[in-house]
Design a protein around this motif. Sequence first.
Motif, PDB file in Angstrom:
ATOM      1  N   ILE A  61       0.874  -1.167   0.000  1.00 54.85           N
ATOM      2  CA  ILE A  61       0.000   0.000   0.000  1.00 54.85           C
ATOM      3  C   ILE A  61       0.917   1.224   0.000  1.00 54.85           C
ATOM      4  O   ILE A  61       1.866   1.287   0.791  1.00 54.85           O
ATOM      5  CB  ILE A  61      -0.905   0.042   1.260  1.00 54.85           C
ATOM      6  N   ASP A  62       0.657   2.203  -0.885  1.00 56.67           N
ATOM      7  CA  ASP A  62       1.532   3.383  -0.926  1.00 56.67           C
ATOM      8  C   ASP A  62       1.164   4.369   0.186  1.00 56.67           C
ATOM      9  O   ASP A  62       0.226   4.155   0.956  1.00 56.67           O
ATOM     10  CB  ASP A  62       1.544   4.013  -2.320  1.00 56.67           C
ATOM     11  N   ALA A  63       1.905   5.456   0.251  1.00 56.94           N
ATOM     12  CA  ALA A  63       1.735   6.447   1.323  1.00 56.94           C
ATOM     13  C   ALA A  63       0.360   7.101   1.305  1.00 56.94           C
ATOM     14  O   ALA A  63      -0.100   7.604   2.323  1.00 56.94           O
ATOM     15  CB  ALA A  63       2.828   7.513   1.222  1.00 56.94           C
ATOM     16  N   GLU A  64      -0.320   7.098   0.148  1.00 50.44           N
ATOM     17  CA  GLU A  64      -1.666   7.682   0.055  1.00 50.44           C
ATOM     18  C   GLU A  64      -2.759   6.649   0.333  1.00 50.44           C
ATOM     19  O   GLU A  64      -3.937   6.943   0.146  1.00 50.44           O
ATOM     20  CB  GLU A  64      -1.882   8.299  -1.337  1.00 50.44           C
ATOM     21  N   GLY A  65      -2.359   5.433   0.703  1.00 51.10           N
ATOM     22  CA  GLY A  65      -3.332   4.390   0.993  1.00 51.10           C
ATOM     23  C   GLY A  65      -3.814   3.639  -0.229  1.00 51.10           C
ATOM     24  O   GLY A  65      -4.820   2.933  -0.176  1.00 51.10           O
ATOM     25  N   GLU A  66      -3.094   3.781  -1.343  1.00 49.80           N
ATOM     26  CA  GLU A  66      -3.497   3.106  -2.571  1.00 49.80           C
ATOM     27  C   GLU A  66      -2.792   1.756  -2.699  1.00 49.80           C
ATOM     28  O   GLU A  66      -1.567   1.685  -2.608  1.00 49.80           O
ATOM     29  CB  GLU A  66      -3.163   3.976  -3.793  1.00 49.80           C
ATOM     30  N   PRO A  67      -3.556   0.677  -2.924  1.00 58.63           N
ATOM     31  CA  PRO A  67      -2.934  -0.615  -3.185  1.00 58.63           C
ATOM     32  C   PRO A  67      -2.103  -0.574  -4.477  1.00 58.63           C
ATOM     33  O   PRO A  67      -2.473   0.094  -5.441  1.00 58.63           O
ATOM     34  CB  PRO A  67      -4.122  -1.568  -3.343  1.00 58.63           C
ATOM     35  N   ILE A  68      -1.003  -1.295  -4.471  1.00 59.70           N
ATOM     36  CA  ILE A  68      -0.097  -1.370  -5.617  1.00 59.70           C
ATOM     37  C   ILE A  68      -0.399  -2.644  -6.401  1.00 59.70           C
ATOM     38  O   ILE A  68      -0.538  -3.726  -5.828  1.00 59.70           O
ATOM     39  CB  ILE A  68       1.384  -1.402  -5.165  1.00 59.70           C
ATOM     40  N   LEU A  69      -0.470  -2.495  -7.721  1.00 63.73           N
ATOM     41  CA  LEU A  69      -0.657  -3.620  -8.633  1.00 63.73           C
ATOM     42  C   LEU A  69       0.545  -3.695  -9.564  1.00 63.73           C
ATOM     43  O   LEU A  69       1.132  -2.660  -9.907  1.00 63.73           O
ATOM     44  CB  LEU A  69      -1.920  -3.443  -9.473  1.00 63.73           C
ATOM     45  N   ALA A  70       0.886  -4.902  -9.988  1.00 61.32           N
ATOM     46  CA  ALA A  70       2.006  -5.081 -10.927  1.00 61.32           C
ATOM     47  C   ALA A  70       1.577  -5.996 -12.065  1.00 61.32           C
ATOM     48  O   ALA A  70       0.844  -6.967 -11.860  1.00 61.32           O
ATOM     49  CB  ALA A  70       3.212  -5.680 -10.192  1.00 61.32           C
ATOM     50  N   LEU A  71       2.049  -5.657 -13.237  1.00 57.18           N
ATOM     51  CA  LEU A  71       1.805  -6.449 -14.436  1.00 57.18           C
ATOM     52  C   LEU A  71       3.147  -7.032 -14.880  1.00 57.18           C
ATOM     53  O   LEU A  71       4.068  -6.288 -15.224  1.00 57.18           O
ATOM     54  CB  LEU A  71       1.223  -5.569 -15.544  1.00 57.18           C
ATOM     55  N   ASP A  72       3.263  -8.358 -14.837  1.00 54.86           N
ATOM     56  CA  ASP A  72       4.482  -9.035 -15.267  1.00 54.86           C
ATOM     57  C   ASP A  72       4.522  -9.046 -16.791  1.00 54.86           C
ATOM     58  O   ASP A  72       3.631  -9.576 -17.438  1.00 54.86           O
ATOM     59  CB  ASP A  72       4.489 -10.461 -14.707  1.00 54.86           C
ATOM     60  N   LEU A  73       5.559  -8.447 -17.355  1.00 50.44           N
ATOM     61  CA  LEU A  73       5.662  -8.359 -18.804  1.00 50.44           C
ATOM     62  C   LEU A  73       6.546  -9.446 -19.401  1.00 50.44           C
ATOM     63  O   LEU A  73       6.691  -9.502 -20.623  1.00 50.44           O
ATOM     64  CB  LEU A  73       6.237  -6.986 -19.200  1.00 50.44           C
ATOM     65  N   THR A  74       7.120 -10.301 -18.573  1.00 48.74           N
ATOM     66  CA  THR A  74       8.052 -11.299 -19.094  1.00 48.74           C
ATOM     67  C   THR A  74       7.334 -12.404 -19.862  1.00 48.74           C
ATOM     68  O   THR A  74       7.912 -12.980 -20.770  1.00 48.74           O
ATOM     69  CB  THR A  74       8.897 -11.920 -17.973  1.00 48.74           C
ATOM     70  N   GLY A  75       6.081 -12.669 -19.550  1.00 48.81           N
ATOM     71  CA  GLY A  75       5.373 -13.738 -20.222  1.00 48.81           C
ATOM     72  C   GLY A  75       4.345 -13.281 -21.235  1.00 48.81           C
ATOM     73  O   GLY A  75       3.648 -14.083 -21.816  1.00 48.81           O
TER      74      GLY A  75
END
Length: 157
Positions: free
Chosen positions: A142-156
């Motif tokens: 969760i970032d400092a503003e309370g926002e959840p972090i999402l990640a997109l894996d680009l390797t596949g």
Amino acid sequence: MTAQIRLVEITDANRDAVIALRVHPAQEKFVASVETSFRHAQAYPDAKPWFRAVYDGDTPVAFVMLSWNLVPRPEWRGPYFLWRLLVDARFQGRGYGTAILDEVVRLIRADGATELITSYMPGEGCPEPFYRAYGFEPTGEIDAEGEPILALDLTGR
């Protein structure tokens, strides 16, 4: 419909038309305006802001802004962070968001990216379902503003 888009640099000639892009009023708490995005980009040059207008033909339909290949620091996620994705209310539901992400992914992969990160403000009507459907996964952070972090894996992809 498969949206046909192109990413266009913002100049004096198209700036006002791009600034006029707006999300639905109910989405304003989730997506900052283009004008606010310009202020953020100017205020935080260390975040390496990269932004473009998104056009369908001669019509601006959206705006996208990333942190482009920055050195991550506690206050900046990266190296590639989707900072803003704004599709004008008149053009939502036509595939533009997905087409924009497809083009962004193509561009950053060509630049060597292996991951695209974003965050979102939680709440009814937030963009989380869109990002999850595209393939972004929660990181558990969760970032400092309370926002959840999402990640997109680009390797596949």
